[in-house]
Design a protein around this motif. Structure first.
Motif, PDB file in Angstrom:
ATOM      1  N   SER A   1       0.836  -1.204   0.000  1.00  0.00           N
ATOM      2  CA  SER A   1       0.000   0.000   0.000  1.00  0.00           C
ATOM      3  C   SER A   1       0.873   1.256   0.000  1.00  0.00           C
ATOM      4  O   SER A   1       2.007   1.249   0.506  1.00  0.00           O
TER       5      SER A   1
ATOM      6  N   ASP B   1     -10.158  -3.384   4.243  1.00  0.00           N
ATOM      7  CA  ASP B   1     -10.718  -3.200   2.906  1.00  0.00           C
ATOM      8  C   ASP B   1     -11.860  -2.188   2.897  1.00  0.00           C
ATOM      9  O   ASP B   1     -12.583  -2.066   1.905  1.00  0.00           O
TER      10      ASP B   1
ATOM     11  N   ASP C   1      -8.443   2.299   0.607  1.00  0.00           N
ATOM     12  CA  ASP C   1      -7.221   1.871  -0.074  1.00  0.00           C
ATOM     13  C   ASP C   1      -7.561   1.125  -1.363  1.00  0.00           C
ATOM     14  O   ASP C   1      -8.683   0.630  -1.548  1.00  0.00           O
ATOM     15  N   ASP C   2      -6.583   1.023  -2.249  1.00  0.00           N
ATOM     16  CA  ASP C   2      -6.723   0.261  -3.490  1.00  0.00           C
ATOM     17  C   ASP C   2      -7.048  -1.190  -3.143  1.00  0.00           C
ATOM     18  O   ASP C   2      -6.263  -1.859  -2.454  1.00  0.00           O
TER      19      ASP C   2
END
Length: 264
Positions: A33, A50, A54-55
């Motif tokens: 990350s 999740d 964040d991606d």
């Protein structure tokens, strides 16, 4: 994605437990990350949450890095600052609860935190383990006591607890409402609040700093758990090691995990 750094972890410093019990807590570095979810330099973050922006591909990669250290893939709770404890063998993605216990070898119990208190549990024989997420609301409402009771219902005796990294007693600023909730339940709790004065949008108001570690010890003592270790870190103060919501607002999440190692 940037190549991940080696995963560094915290190991519980408890003693006298079965060698079959394994546990660790992740730190903010050791993944892929970046940005606010990265490590101290904005890279190599091991964000496992999740739900924080964040991606998703980075989160999945981070989780797979952690799963590689475990006997089975971890299923994280959907934590709601409540008091529900679930059985790890029945856990499915999206289950809303704040603690998980199991007596099944190979099933991983885990919670995510970034200032709230993670507590890992085991009985001395290594037959029952658990993990609890204790923010102040859950702590006041009895999440730790519920976890202990669920473990005992599965035959656990001589339970030990390890307190992972949480917001420290110099940084956990709370209002009168939090003080009132804890002290109304137990007058002893007043010892773990220190009065301070703080300016806010409403003017000068009386506030406190609270010691969440000592409040947790008090709660555990009420249900007979006195072998309690840990509680020496402050997530807010140590930006090198820890994510902190109180410090950064937009940030990642760390995991505290425990399981009973399967026999060969």
């Amino acid at each position: 994605m940037n190549p991940p750094a080696p995963i560094a972890v915290l190991q519980p410093d408890w003693q006298g437990l079965s060698s079959q019990v394994k546990a660790f807590a992740t730190l903010r570095s050791g993944g892929v990350s970046t940005g606010v979810y990265g490590g101290p330099a904005g890279l190599n973050g091991l964000n496992l949450g999740d739900h924080v922006g964040d991606d998703p591909l980075a989160v999945e990669a981070n989780r797979q890095r952690v799963n590689a250290l475990l006997p089975s893939d971890v299923i994280f709770l959907s934590q709601v600052h409540g008091t529900l404890v679930v059985d790890g063998t029945q856990l499915r993605p999206g289950v809303c609860a704040d603690a998980v216990v199991t007596s099944m070898p190979g099933v991983v119990c885990a919670v995510l935190t970034a200032d709230c208190l993670p507590v890992l549990f085991s009985d001395a024989e290594g037959r029952v383990v658990g993990a609890a997420h204790a923010g102040w609301r859950g702590l006041a409402a009895g999440i730790l006591e519920n976890t202990v009771n669920e473990m005992r219902s599965r035959g656990a005796q001589n339970i030990s607890a390890w307190m992972g990294a949480a917001i420290g007693p110099q940084k956990f600023e709370v209002g009168q409402d939090v003080y009132d909730v804890f002290t109304a339940q137990d007058g002893e709790a007043a010892r773990f609040f220190v009065k301070i004065s703080s300016n806010d949008v409403n003017g000068l108001q009386q506030k406190y700093v609270a010691d969440i570690y000592q409040l947790a010890r008090l709660a555990l003592s009420k249900v007979g758990v006195v072998n309690v270790v840990g509680g020496e870190y402050c997530t807010v103060s140590d930006a090198q090691k820890f994510y902190s919501y109180r410090r950064d607002k937009e940030t990642g999440r760390m995991a505290s995990l425990i399981w009973i190692e399967p026999t060969a």
